[in-house]
Write a protein that holds these residues in place. Structure first.
Motif, mmCIF file in Angstrom:
data_model
loop_
_atom_site.group_PDB
_atom_site.id
_atom_site.type_symbol
_atom_site.label_atom_id
_atom_site.label_comp_id
_atom_site.label_asym_id
_atom_site.label_seq_id
_atom_site.Cartn_x
_atom_site.Cartn_y
_atom_site.Cartn_z
ATOM 1 N N TRP A 163 -7.313 -3.049 -1.117
ATOM 2 C CA TRP A 163 -6.772 -1.684 -1.176
ATOM 3 C C TRP A 163 -5.476 -1.668 -1.998
ATOM 4 N N GLY B 109 -1.352 7.194 0.668
ATOM 5 C CA GLY B 109 -1.008 5.820 1.045
ATOM 6 C C GLY B 109 -0.804 5.690 2.545
ATOM 7 N N LEU C 298 -4.824 0.274 -5.561
ATOM 8 C CA LEU C 298 -3.786 1.295 -5.714
ATOM 9 C C LEU C 298 -2.855 0.967 -6.884
ATOM 10 N N ILE D 209 0.837 -1.205 0.000
ATOM 11 C CA ILE D 209 0.000 0.000 0.000
ATOM 12 C C ILE D 209 0.872 1.257 0.000
#
Length: 348
Positions: free
Chosen positions: A198, A250, A202, A68
Motif C-alpha cells: 500500500w 490515507g 501511494l 501511508i
C-alpha cells in the motif's frame, strides 16, 4: 496562451536543461537519502540483528504504517497547508468501520465503504472550511482534531459502553478484508506486511501526480504563492480541498489496517501521530513554508523513523531515548536540507 505565459513556461526551471549534478542537488529528498544511509550504517554497526531479513521486514512494516499517511501529508505540505487531525482521523476511520458493521449490517465491507465516505468527507470539510474562512490550517484542523477526539470517545462509550469496540472477527467479509488490509506475504521464507505494498503504491501514484500531471503543477503553485497561482488560473480552492481529501484517503487505508490487525479499536488511539507524519515529511525534504518537497522524500523520512524505532530495540538500548534521536534527526535533516537547497540555488 498569452506571450507572458509563454515566456513563463520557457523559463520554468523544471523544463530547463540541467546537468546531472545540478539535478541531483535540486532533488528535495537528497538530504533525507543521505540521512537514511547514515542511520542504516549506524545500526548495522551497533545492532547485530539489524541486518537479518526478519529484522528488515519489521523495519519496513514500521515505516509503512507511518509512510501511508506521510505521503498525503507531504503533498498537503507542498500545497502549503497542515492537517493536525490526520492522526485521530485514522482512529475515526477504524471506529466507523467497526461500529457501523457491528450495529447496522452483518458484513464488514459495508462498514469499510461507509468509512471511506466519512474520511473523505472529513478531508473535504477541512479543505472547505480553510478556503471559505481564510483561517490558518493550524486553527481549522486543530478544531477538527479536538472534535474527532471527543466524538471517537463519546460515540464509542455511547454505543459499545466501553472505550473500545466489540470484535468483528466472526462477521461476514472479515477474512477477505484482512487479506486486503492486514495480511502477510511470504517472500523467501520472510513475512512482509501488505501495508508495505500500500505504501509503495501511494508513493508511486503521488509521485506521478506531482511530476507528470497538471494537478502536480497546481500543488506546487498553490504552495509557492497561492495569489500568483490564482492569477494564472489555478483552481486554488479545489486543489486544497483535493489535498485534504487525499489525507482522508490515507487515513482510511491506515485505519482499516488498524482495525483488521487487532479486530477491535481503542477510541483514544492516534493522538500525537499527526506530528510524526509531519516530521517524516519534513525529514524527507518538504518545506514547512510549502511549494517544495516530494513523495519519495516522505517515504525516506518514514523509513528513517522505522529504522530508528526498531534499530534501538535491536541494539537493546533503552527505548526512552527514541524521542531524543527523533528530535536530533529532525534538526539535522532540516539543516541538511537547507544546506543542500542553498548549494542547488548557488549552482543555477
Amino acid at each position: 496562451m498569452s506571450a507572458a505565459q509563454v515566456k513563463e513556461a520557457d523559463t520554468d526551471e523544471r523544463i530547463l536543461h540541467a546537468s546531472p549534478l545540478r539535478k541531483l542537488l535540486g532533488r528535495p529528498e537528497l538530504g533525507s537519502v543521505v540521512g537514511a544511509i547514515a542511520v542504516f550504517v549506524f545500526f548495522a554497526f551497533f545492532a547485530d540483528s539489524f541486518l537479518r531479513a526478519t529484522s528488515l521486514s519489521t523495519v519496513l512494516y514500521a515505516a509503512s504504517t507511518i509512510g501511508i499517511m506521510a505521503v498525503p501529508v507531504a503533498l498537503l505540505m507542498i500545497g502549503g497547508e497542515f492537517d493536525l487531525s490526520a492522526g485521530v482521523m485514522v482512529t475515526s476511520s477504524a471506529l466507523v468501520s467497526s461500529m457501523f458493521s457491528y450495529q447496522m449490517t452483518a458484513n464488514v465491507w459495508v462498514g469499510v465503504g461507509v468509512s471511506l465516505l466519512v474520511t473523505l468527507a472529513i478531508g473535504a470539510f477541512n479543505g472547505f472550511m480553510l478556503t471559505r474562512t481564510k483561517l490558518p490550517s493550524f486553527i481549522i484542523t486543530l478544531g477538527t482534531f479536538l472534535m474527532l477526539t471527543g466524538m471517537n470517545l463519546g460515540f464509542t462509550k455511547l454505543i459499545d459502553g466501553t472505550v473500545s469496540t466489540k470484535t468483528i472477527a466472526d462477521m461476514e467479509g472479515f477474512d477477505s478484508a484482512r487479506e486486503v488490509f492486514a495480511s502477510t506475504i511470504t517472500v523467501g521464507g520472510v513475512g512482509f506486511k501488505v501495508t508495505i505494498l500500500w505504501w509503495l503504491a501511494l508513493v508511486a501514484v503521488a509521485s506521478w501526480i506531482l511530476l507528470r500531471t497538471r494537478a502536480g503543477n497546481w500543488i506546487f503553485a498553490v504552495g509557492g504563492n497561492k495569489d500568483a497561482a490564482r492569477a494564472v488560473g489555478v483552481p486554488v480552492a479545489k486543489t486544497k480541498i483535493g489535498l485534504y481529501m487525499g489525507v482522508g484517503l490515507g487515513a482510511w487505508i491506515a485505519g482499516q489496517h488498524l482495525l483488521f490487525s487487532y479486530d477491535v479499536v481503542q477510541s483514544g488511539e492516534g493522538v500525537g501521530n499527526e506530528l510524526i507524519y509531519i516530521i517524516a515529511a519534513v525529514i524527507g525534504g518538504c518545506l514547512i513554508t510549502g511549494g517544495y518537497g516530494s513523495a519519495v522524500g516522505s517515504a525516506v523520512g518514514a523509513l528513517i523513523f522505522g529504522m530508528t524505532s526498531k534499530g534501538i530495540v535491536f541494539a537493546e538500548w533503552n527505548p526512552d531515548w527514541f524521542k531524543f534521536f527523533l528530535g536530533a534527526m529532525l534538526l539535522l535533516a532540516t539543516l541538511l536540507n537547507a544546506w543542500v537547497r542553498k548549494r542547488a540555488e548557488a549552482t543555477k
